[in-house]
Write a protein that holds these residues in place. Structure first.
Motif, PDB file in Angstrom:
ATOM      1  N   ASP A   1       0.822  -1.212   0.000  1.00 27.23           N
ATOM      2  CA  ASP A   1       0.000   0.000   0.000  1.00 27.23           C
ATOM      3  C   ASP A   1       0.858   1.265   0.000  1.00 27.23           C
TER       4      ASP A   1
ATOM      5  N   SER B   1       2.784   6.832   4.371  1.00 28.42           N
ATOM      6  CA  SER B   1       2.530   6.553   2.962  1.00 28.42           C
ATOM      7  C   SER B   1       3.280   7.545   2.083  1.00 28.42           C
TER       8      SER B   1
ATOM      9  N   HIS C   1       1.128   3.014  -9.145  1.00 26.17           N
ATOM     10  CA  HIS C   1       0.787   1.994  -8.158  1.00 26.17           C
ATOM     11  C   HIS C   1      -0.014   0.857  -8.805  1.00 26.17           C
TER      12      HIS C   1
ATOM     13  N   CYS D   1       0.942  -3.207  -9.233  1.00 23.54           N
ATOM     14  CA  CYS D   1       0.102  -4.308  -8.753  1.00 23.54           C
ATOM     15  C   CYS D   1      -0.211  -5.314  -9.853  1.00 23.54           C
TER      16      CYS D   1
END
Length: 376
Positions: A255, A280, A297, A301
């Motif tokens: 994350d 973050s 991001h 993934c």
């Protein structure tokens, strides 16, 4: 009667043999016109000759439409001046012009090879239908497949099925005249016959290699030429060598929370590695650039590797710097060696390059930039 049938068979076989000879001669003449090395031309089959010829014609049409005006202007200046009466006076002969053309071609070829060597990638030209109209000859260094094996084929035949929608979206928008001149950046997976040791395998055993593609749409005025997408393709992961002190590495959970960061970040951004743990990366990003990080991001993934593009990272004390992050998903290092917990979690490794100095140093855009933010 039997003799007549045999005679007709002989005549038919002879006619077929002559047709094959004429056909082979036509293909040999056609292959000689292709701008390829003789050793490459000699190994081309007939479908490859047709495929490469069509690609060459399309590429020639693209170049002719875009550079016709420049060529005419250059030729008029180079070979003569038009007098008021309409007569043209040539400054040099044909031999001198051909010699200068050859020298210019060799010089341009040398510059092209220099640019490709510093690019760490290859060039690709896509038509609006997805046909690979042109690829630079150094594509085999990164993909294992040669220039002649790929040119003329459709990119959908060599890319991952999950990436077809994104490729089709970019090509569709290009054909509609959208994003003309705007920079396009996306990540795709393409077949590669190179192994990890650099050896070449057959196409059936090919693996997927991640490419970072960026380029621009080129619109041609002639309907026969159409539009094309000029791309520079860089295989990922890129070279993560720390070339200067303006680079730092970091490790994140899936994350994008910091789990590790090297000491360089203190000199570059003002934060200590301990202060960033658990926070973050979105907290340190400029609000207007969150879409850039979100796209990066998502690529991580789904495709395991990505390049963020340029975005702004906030500096402690005020202001921001322009950065670019090269990221990859890797197995996380586990301290436990228990047999019952053999699952190895994933993490994200980032190499961030600082591209500018601090801009707007007196501007505070987040509480994370305040000096006392981490003292409590």
């Amino acid at each position: 009667m039997t003799a007549d049938k045999e005679k007709r068979r002989v005549i038919s076989r002879e006619a077929a043999r002559k047709r094959r000879q004429v056909e082979s001669e036509v293909f040999r003449d056609l292959s000689r016109l292709l701008p390829l090395q003789p050793s490459v031309r000699s190994n081309l089959d007939k479908p490859s000759v047709i495929r490469l010829t069509l690609s060459y014609i399309r590429m020639h049409a693209l170049l002719k439409v875009n550079f016709a005006t420049e060529a005419e202007t250059s030729q008029s200046v180079k070979y003569g001046d038009v007098l008021e009466g309409g007569e043209e006076v040539c400054d040099g002969g044909q031999d001198g012009g051909e010699k200068e053309t050859e020298e210019a071609t060799e010089e341009a070829s040398g510059e092209t090879q220099l640019h490709l060597s510093t690019l760490e990638g290859f060039l690709m030209v896509l038509s609006s239908e997805g046909d690979m109209v042109y690829l630079s000859d150094n594509v085999s260094k990164y993909m294992g497949l040669t220039q002649t094996e790929l040119m003329g084929h459709n990119i959908f035949d060599f890319t991952h099925p999950s990436d077809h929608e994104e490729i089709r979206f970019n090509l569709q928008r290009m054909s509609e005249g959208v994003w003309c001149g705007a920079t396009r950046t996306f990540v795709l997976r393409i077949k590669s016959t190179l192994t990890q040791r650099g050896r070449s395998t057959n196409l059936k055993s090919a693996t997927w290699k991640v490419l970072h593609c960026q380029g621009r749409v080129r619109v041609c005025s002639a309907p026969s030429a159409g539009s094309c997408l000029l791309l520079t393709c860089q295989p990922l992961p890129l070279s993560h060598t720390l070339l200067s002190s303006h680079t730092f590495t970091s490790q994140h959970s899936m994350d994008m929370r910091f789990t590790h960061c090297d000491q360089r970040v203190t000199l570059l951004l003002g934060y200590s590695p301990v202060e960033l743990l658990g926070r973050s990366i979105y907290d340190l990003c400029h609000t207007l650039d969150t879409d850039c990080l979100t796209k990066n991001h998502l690529n991580l993934c789904f495709k395991s590797q990505s390049v963020s593009g340029q975005y702004r990272m906030l500096v402690r004390g005020g202001g921001y710097v322009w950065v670019e992050s090269h990221c990859a998903v890797i197995p996380s290092v586990r301290a436990s060696k228990s047999r019952f917990r053999s699952y190895q979690p994933l993490c994200i490794l980032c190499v961030t390059y600082i591209l500018s100095g601090v801009e707007e140093p007196s501007l505070l855009l987040s509480l994370d930039q305040t000096i006392n933010r981490y003292l409590s």
